[in-house]
Design a protein around this motif. Sequence first.
Motif, PDB file in Angstrom:
ATOM      1  N   ALA A  55       0.820  -1.213   0.000  1.00 53.71           N
ATOM      2  CA  ALA A  55       0.000   0.000   0.000  1.00 53.71           C
ATOM      3  C   ALA A  55       0.854   1.263   0.000  1.00 53.71           C
ATOM      4  CB  ALA A  55      -0.942  -0.006   1.208  1.00 53.71           C
ATOM      5  N   ALA A  56       2.079   1.156   0.518  1.00 49.90           N
ATOM      6  CA  ALA A  56       2.972   2.314   0.586  1.00 49.90           C
ATOM      7  C   ALA A  56       3.977   2.333  -0.561  1.00 49.90           C
ATOM      8  CB  ALA A  56       3.712   2.321   1.921  1.00 49.90           C
ATOM      9  N   MET A  57       3.880   1.410  -1.510  1.00 50.38           N
ATOM     10  CA  MET A  57       4.830   1.309  -2.624  1.00 50.38           C
ATOM     11  C   MET A  57       4.201   1.859  -3.899  1.00 50.38           C
ATOM     12  SD  MET A  57       6.217  -2.553  -1.780  1.00 50.38           S
ATOM     13  CE  MET A  57       7.317  -2.600  -3.206  1.00 50.38           C
ATOM     14  N   ASP A  58       4.620   3.043  -4.290  1.00 48.39           N
ATOM     15  CA  ASP A  58       4.075   3.679  -5.488  1.00 48.39           C
ATOM     16  C   ASP A  58       4.903   3.316  -6.711  1.00 48.39           C
ATOM     17  OD1 ASP A  58       2.088   4.888  -3.999  1.00 48.39           O
ATOM     18  OD2 ASP A  58       3.294   6.684  -3.613  1.00 48.39           O
ATOM     19  N   ASP A  59       4.992   2.020  -6.986  1.00 48.44           N
ATOM     20  CA  ASP A  59       5.704   1.565  -8.168  1.00 48.44           C
ATOM     21  C   ASP A  59       5.093   0.251  -8.639  1.00 48.44           C
ATOM     22  OD1 ASP A  59       6.659  -0.378  -6.371  1.00 48.44           O
ATOM     23  OD2 ASP A  59       8.534   0.696  -6.033  1.00 48.44           O
ATOM     24  N   VAL A  60       5.575  -0.241  -9.766  1.00 43.08           N
ATOM     25  CA  VAL A  60       5.018  -1.455 -10.372  1.00 43.08           C
ATOM     26  C   VAL A  60       5.242  -2.673  -9.498  1.00 43.08           C
ATOM     27  CG1 VAL A  60       5.173  -3.023 -12.353  1.00 43.08           C
ATOM     28  CG2 VAL A  60       5.212  -0.547 -12.716  1.00 43.08           C
ATOM     29  N   SER A  61       6.396  -2.754  -8.866  1.00 38.31           N
ATOM     30  CA  SER A  61       6.677  -3.900  -7.999  1.00 38.31           C
ATOM     31  C   SER A  61       5.660  -3.967  -6.854  1.00 38.31           C
ATOM     32  CB  SER A  61       8.103  -3.823  -7.451  1.00 38.31           C
ATOM     33  OG  SER A  61       8.290  -2.652  -6.666  1.00 38.31           O
ATOM     34  N   GLY A  62       5.275  -2.805  -6.325  1.00 32.12           N
ATOM     35  CA  GLY A  62       4.271  -2.770  -5.277  1.00 32.12           C
ATOM     36  C   GLY A  62       2.907  -3.221  -5.778  1.00 32.12           C
TER      37      GLY A  62
END
Length: 291
Positions: A55-62
Amino acid sequence: MLHHLGAVVFVILAWWLSTGTILFAAGRQNPNTVPVMMVATILAITGIAGIWLSAAMDDVSGTYLGFLSALAVWAWHEASFLTGTIIGPRREACPAGLEGFARFKAAFMAVRDHEIAIALTGVLIIALSLGGGNLTGMWTFLLLWAMRITAKLVLFFGAPHVAVGMLPQRLAYLASYFRTDRTSAVLPAFIIAMVFVFAVLCHSAATASQNHDAISMTILATFLALAIIEHLFLVLPVSDSALWRWAMPREARAGEVAGDITEPKSHAGSGFADSRSVSIMPAVKAAGSRR
Protein backbone atom coordinates in the motif's frame (compact mmCIF):
# COMPACT_ATOMS: atom_id res chain seq x y z
CA MET A 1 1.54 -1.70 -24.49
CA LEU A 2 3.97 -4.50 -23.66
CA HIS A 3 3.62 -3.70 -19.97
CA HIS A 4 -0.15 -4.07 -20.23
CA LEU A 5 0.12 -7.33 -22.16
CA GLY A 6 2.60 -8.66 -19.63
CA ALA A 7 0.18 -7.85 -16.81
CA VAL A 8 -2.66 -9.65 -18.60
CA VAL A 9 -0.57 -12.79 -19.13
CA PHE A 10 0.69 -12.66 -15.55
CA VAL A 11 -2.84 -12.46 -14.10
CA ILE A 12 -4.12 -15.34 -16.23
CA LEU A 13 -1.21 -17.58 -15.28
CA ALA A 14 -1.48 -16.64 -11.58
CA TRP A 15 -5.23 -17.37 -11.62
CA TRP A 16 -4.80 -20.72 -13.36
CA LEU A 17 -1.86 -21.95 -11.29
CA SER A 18 -3.20 -20.76 -7.94
CA THR A 19 -6.58 -22.39 -8.56
CA GLY A 20 -4.98 -25.65 -9.62
CA THR A 21 -2.58 -25.66 -6.69
CA ILE A 22 -5.36 -25.17 -4.15
CA LEU A 23 -7.46 -27.86 -5.82
CA PHE A 24 -4.53 -30.27 -5.81
CA ALA A 25 -3.52 -29.60 -2.20
CA ALA A 26 -6.87 -29.12 -0.48
CA GLY A 27 -9.18 -31.11 -2.71
CA ARG A 28 -7.66 -34.48 -1.83
CA GLN A 29 -9.75 -36.95 0.12
CA ASN A 30 -6.96 -37.39 2.71
CA PRO A 31 -8.53 -36.41 6.06
CA ASN A 32 -5.18 -35.10 7.38
CA THR A 33 -5.60 -31.47 6.42
CA VAL A 34 -3.25 -30.01 9.05
CA PRO A 35 -0.22 -29.67 6.72
CA VAL A 36 -2.34 -27.97 4.05
CA MET A 37 -3.75 -25.45 6.50
CA MET A 38 -0.34 -24.81 8.05
CA VAL A 39 1.11 -23.87 4.67
CA ALA A 40 -2.00 -21.87 3.77
CA THR A 41 -1.83 -19.98 7.08
CA ILE A 42 1.81 -19.06 6.53
CA LEU A 43 0.94 -17.81 3.06
CA ALA A 44 -2.03 -15.83 4.40
CA ILE A 45 0.06 -14.12 7.09
CA THR A 46 2.67 -13.31 4.46
CA GLY A 47 -0.10 -12.03 2.20
CA ILE A 48 -1.53 -9.73 4.86
CA ALA A 49 1.94 -8.30 5.45
CA GLY A 50 2.42 -7.96 1.69
CA ILE A 51 -0.83 -6.01 1.27
CA TRP A 52 0.17 -3.66 4.07
CA LEU A 53 3.66 -3.10 2.64
CA SER A 54 2.48 -2.74 -0.95
CA ALA A 55 0.00 0.00 0.00
CA ALA A 56 2.97 2.31 0.59
CA MET A 57 4.83 1.31 -2.62
CA ASP A 58 4.07 3.68 -5.49
CA ASP A 59 5.70 1.57 -8.17
CA VAL A 60 5.02 -1.46 -10.37
CA SER A 61 6.68 -3.90 -8.00
CA GLY A 62 4.27 -2.77 -5.28
CA THR A 63 1.35 -3.32 -7.64
CA TYR A 64 2.35 -6.91 -8.35
CA LEU A 65 3.14 -7.50 -4.68
CA GLY A 66 -0.33 -6.32 -3.68
CA PHE A 67 -2.00 -8.55 -6.27
CA LEU A 68 -0.07 -11.68 -5.30
CA SER A 69 -0.56 -10.96 -1.61
CA ALA A 70 -4.33 -10.75 -2.07
CA LEU A 71 -4.27 -14.11 -3.89
CA ALA A 72 -2.32 -15.64 -1.00
CA VAL A 73 -4.90 -14.42 1.53
CA TRP A 74 -7.79 -15.61 -0.63
CA ALA A 75 -6.10 -19.00 -1.03
CA TRP A 76 -6.29 -19.49 2.73
CA HIS A 77 -10.06 -19.07 2.63
CA GLU A 78 -10.38 -21.50 -0.27
CA ALA A 79 -8.17 -24.05 1.49
CA SER A 80 -10.12 -23.71 4.73
CA PHE A 81 -13.33 -24.37 2.83
CA LEU A 82 -12.14 -27.34 0.78
CA THR A 83 -10.56 -29.04 3.76
CA GLY A 84 -13.71 -28.53 5.81
CA THR A 85 -11.83 -26.48 8.41
CA ILE A 86 -14.14 -23.46 8.18
CA ILE A 87 -17.50 -23.95 6.48
CA GLY A 88 -20.70 -23.58 8.48
CA PRO A 89 -22.62 -25.30 11.27
CA ARG A 90 -24.94 -27.10 8.84
CA ARG A 91 -23.06 -30.04 7.32
CA GLU A 92 -25.84 -32.09 5.81
CA ALA A 93 -27.96 -32.14 2.67
CA CYS A 94 -30.72 -29.59 2.33
CA PRO A 95 -34.09 -30.91 3.55
CA ALA A 96 -36.74 -31.43 0.90
CA GLY A 97 -39.52 -28.90 0.48
CA LEU A 98 -37.84 -25.80 1.88
CA GLU A 99 -38.94 -22.53 0.29
CA GLY A 100 -38.50 -18.81 0.79
CA PHE A 101 -36.51 -17.57 3.74
CA ALA A 102 -36.27 -21.05 5.28
CA ARG A 103 -34.47 -22.19 2.16
CA PHE A 104 -32.14 -19.21 2.26
CA LYS A 105 -31.39 -19.71 5.94
CA ALA A 106 -30.55 -23.40 5.50
CA ALA A 107 -28.22 -22.55 2.65
CA PHE A 108 -26.53 -19.74 4.52
CA MET A 109 -25.94 -21.93 7.56
CA ALA A 110 -24.05 -24.34 5.33
CA VAL A 111 -21.40 -21.68 4.61
CA ARG A 112 -21.91 -19.13 7.41
CA ASP A 113 -18.56 -19.40 9.18
CA HIS A 114 -16.68 -19.29 5.89
CA GLU A 115 -18.45 -16.11 4.84
CA ILE A 116 -17.93 -14.43 8.21
CA ALA A 117 -14.21 -15.21 7.99
CA ILE A 118 -14.00 -13.59 4.56
CA ALA A 119 -15.88 -10.51 5.78
CA LEU A 120 -13.58 -10.08 8.77
CA THR A 121 -10.54 -10.47 6.54
CA GLY A 122 -11.93 -7.86 4.17
CA VAL A 123 -12.35 -5.37 7.01
CA LEU A 124 -8.77 -6.01 8.14
CA ILE A 125 -7.38 -5.52 4.63
CA ILE A 126 -9.30 -2.27 4.19
CA ALA A 127 -7.96 -0.99 7.53
CA LEU A 128 -4.39 -1.85 6.54
CA SER A 129 -4.67 -0.35 3.05
CA LEU A 130 -6.55 2.91 3.38
CA GLY A 131 -4.27 5.91 3.29
CA GLY A 132 -1.77 4.18 1.06
CA GLY A 133 -1.02 5.18 -2.50
CA ASN A 134 -1.26 1.66 -3.92
CA LEU A 135 -4.54 -0.16 -3.26
CA THR A 136 -4.12 -3.02 -5.71
CA GLY A 137 -4.08 -5.65 -2.98
CA MET A 138 -7.22 -4.29 -1.35
CA TRP A 139 -9.15 -3.98 -4.59
CA THR A 140 -8.09 -7.46 -5.72
CA PHE A 141 -9.44 -9.02 -2.54
CA LEU A 142 -12.64 -6.96 -2.65
CA LEU A 143 -13.14 -7.89 -6.31
CA LEU A 144 -12.82 -11.58 -5.45
CA TRP A 145 -15.30 -11.12 -2.64
CA ALA A 146 -17.81 -9.22 -4.80
CA MET A 147 -17.66 -11.75 -7.63
CA ARG A 148 -18.18 -14.58 -5.14
CA ILE A 149 -21.36 -12.89 -3.91
CA THR A 150 -22.72 -12.32 -7.42
CA ALA A 151 -22.01 -15.95 -8.34
CA LYS A 152 -23.88 -17.12 -5.23
CA LEU A 153 -26.89 -15.00 -6.10
CA VAL A 154 -26.92 -16.26 -9.68
CA LEU A 155 -26.81 -19.85 -8.50
CA PHE A 156 -29.35 -19.21 -5.75
CA PHE A 157 -31.88 -18.12 -8.36
CA GLY A 158 -30.73 -20.79 -10.83
CA ALA A 159 -27.81 -21.88 -13.03
CA PRO A 160 -27.95 -25.10 -15.06
CA HIS A 161 -24.25 -25.97 -15.28
CA VAL A 162 -22.35 -26.36 -12.03
CA ALA A 163 -19.01 -28.19 -11.82
CA VAL A 164 -19.91 -30.34 -8.81
CA GLY A 165 -17.18 -32.82 -9.72
CA MET A 166 -14.65 -30.38 -8.34
CA LEU A 167 -16.06 -30.70 -4.83
CA PRO A 168 -14.14 -33.14 -2.62
CA GLN A 169 -16.17 -36.02 -1.23
CA ARG A 170 -16.25 -34.45 2.24
CA LEU A 171 -18.34 -31.61 0.79
CA ALA A 172 -20.55 -33.71 -1.48
CA TYR A 173 -23.63 -32.79 0.56
CA LEU A 174 -23.39 -29.25 -0.77
CA ALA A 175 -24.59 -30.47 -4.15
CA SER A 176 -28.07 -30.73 -2.63
CA TYR A 177 -28.13 -26.92 -2.37
CA PHE A 178 -27.54 -26.25 -6.06
CA ARG A 179 -30.44 -25.02 -8.19
CA THR A 180 -29.92 -26.35 -11.68
CA ASP A 181 -33.43 -26.40 -13.14
CA ARG A 182 -33.35 -22.86 -14.50
CA THR A 183 -31.20 -19.95 -15.63
CA SER A 184 -31.29 -17.00 -13.27
CA ALA A 185 -32.79 -13.77 -14.56
CA VAL A 186 -30.30 -11.82 -12.46
CA LEU A 187 -27.34 -13.09 -14.49
CA PRO A 188 -27.76 -10.62 -17.40
CA ALA A 189 -28.01 -7.74 -14.93
CA PHE A 190 -24.80 -8.80 -13.20
CA ILE A 191 -23.02 -9.33 -16.51
CA ILE A 192 -24.02 -5.86 -17.72
CA ALA A 193 -22.79 -4.30 -14.47
CA MET A 194 -19.52 -6.21 -14.61
CA VAL A 195 -18.94 -5.26 -18.25
CA PHE A 196 -19.52 -1.61 -17.34
CA VAL A 197 -16.96 -1.80 -14.53
CA PHE A 198 -14.59 -3.64 -16.88
CA ALA A 199 -14.88 -0.80 -19.40
CA VAL A 200 -14.18 1.78 -16.67
CA LEU A 201 -11.09 -0.14 -15.57
CA CYS A 202 -9.83 -0.41 -19.15
CA HIS A 203 -10.31 3.32 -19.67
CA SER A 204 -8.51 4.05 -16.42
CA ALA A 205 -5.63 1.78 -17.45
CA ALA A 206 -5.33 3.57 -20.80
CA THR A 207 -5.42 7.08 -19.34
CA ALA A 208 -3.48 6.62 -16.08
CA SER A 209 -0.64 9.10 -15.68
CA GLN A 210 1.47 6.77 -13.54
CA ASN A 211 2.77 3.45 -14.82
CA HIS A 212 1.97 1.58 -11.62
CA ASP A 213 -1.61 2.87 -11.72
CA ALA A 214 -1.97 1.70 -15.32
CA ILE A 215 -0.70 -1.76 -14.42
CA SER A 216 -2.99 -1.90 -11.39
CA MET A 217 -6.05 -1.08 -13.50
CA THR A 218 -4.96 -3.63 -16.12
CA ILE A 219 -4.61 -6.33 -13.47
CA LEU A 220 -8.05 -5.60 -12.04
CA ALA A 221 -9.64 -5.44 -15.50
CA THR A 222 -8.13 -8.79 -16.47
CA PHE A 223 -9.27 -10.37 -13.23
CA LEU A 224 -12.79 -9.03 -13.74
CA ALA A 225 -12.82 -10.39 -17.30
CA LEU A 226 -11.98 -13.84 -15.93
CA ALA A 227 -14.82 -13.49 -13.42
CA ILE A 228 -17.25 -12.63 -16.21
CA ILE A 229 -16.16 -15.70 -18.14
CA GLU A 230 -16.60 -17.89 -15.07
CA HIS A 231 -20.12 -16.53 -14.55
CA LEU A 232 -20.95 -17.40 -18.16
CA PHE A 233 -19.70 -20.96 -17.63
CA LEU A 234 -22.52 -21.39 -15.10
CA VAL A 235 -25.09 -21.24 -17.91
CA LEU A 236 -23.12 -22.52 -20.89
CA PRO A 237 -23.19 -26.27 -21.65
CA VAL A 238 -19.41 -26.35 -21.35
CA SER A 239 -17.50 -27.03 -18.15
CA ASP A 240 -14.40 -25.00 -17.29
CA SER A 241 -13.18 -27.85 -15.07
CA ALA A 242 -11.05 -29.09 -17.95
CA LEU A 243 -8.67 -26.22 -17.20
CA TRP A 244 -7.76 -27.88 -13.89
CA ARG A 245 -8.19 -31.56 -14.73
CA TRP A 246 -4.50 -32.06 -13.96
CA ALA A 247 -5.11 -30.98 -10.35
CA MET A 248 -8.40 -32.75 -9.70
CA PRO A 249 -8.64 -35.91 -7.57
CA ARG A 250 -8.85 -39.14 -9.56
CA GLU A 251 -12.47 -39.77 -8.56
CA ALA A 252 -13.46 -36.27 -9.70
CA ARG A 253 -11.82 -36.83 -13.09
CA ALA A 254 -13.67 -40.11 -13.39
CA GLY A 255 -16.95 -38.37 -12.59
CA GLU A 256 -16.24 -35.75 -15.23
CA VAL A 257 -15.67 -38.41 -17.86
CA ALA A 258 -18.92 -40.08 -16.81
CA GLY A 259 -20.74 -36.80 -17.39
CA ASP A 260 -21.64 -36.08 -13.77
CA ILE A 261 -19.74 -32.87 -13.35
CA THR A 262 -22.48 -30.43 -14.33
CA GLU A 263 -25.60 -32.26 -13.23
CA PRO A 264 -25.64 -32.83 -9.47
CA LYS A 265 -28.03 -35.41 -8.08
CA SER A 266 -29.57 -32.78 -5.81
CA HIS A 267 -32.33 -33.19 -3.27
CA ALA A 268 -35.72 -31.52 -3.50
CA GLY A 269 -34.62 -28.76 -1.16
CA SER A 270 -32.36 -25.90 -2.08
CA GLY A 271 -30.20 -23.06 -0.83
CA PHE A 272 -26.74 -21.78 -1.57
CA ALA A 273 -23.26 -22.98 -0.82
CA ASP A 274 -19.92 -23.04 -2.56
CA SER A 275 -19.99 -25.09 -5.73
CA ARG A 276 -16.66 -24.68 -7.43
CA SER A 277 -15.09 -23.29 -4.31
CA VAL A 278 -11.62 -24.33 -5.38
CA SER A 279 -11.32 -21.59 -7.94
CA ILE A 280 -9.29 -18.63 -6.80
CA MET A 281 -11.94 -16.67 -8.63
CA PRO A 282 -15.40 -16.51 -7.32
CA ALA A 283 -14.54 -18.58 -9.46
CA VAL A 284 -15.17 -20.26 -5.87
CA LYS A 285 -18.88 -20.14 -6.53
CA ALA A 286 -21.58 -20.81 -4.04
CA ALA A 287 -25.07 -21.67 -4.97
CA GLY A 288 -28.70 -22.04 -4.23
CA SER A 289 -30.49 -24.92 -5.84
CA ARG A 290 -33.56 -26.82 -6.52
CA ARG A 291 -33.80 -29.63 -9.01
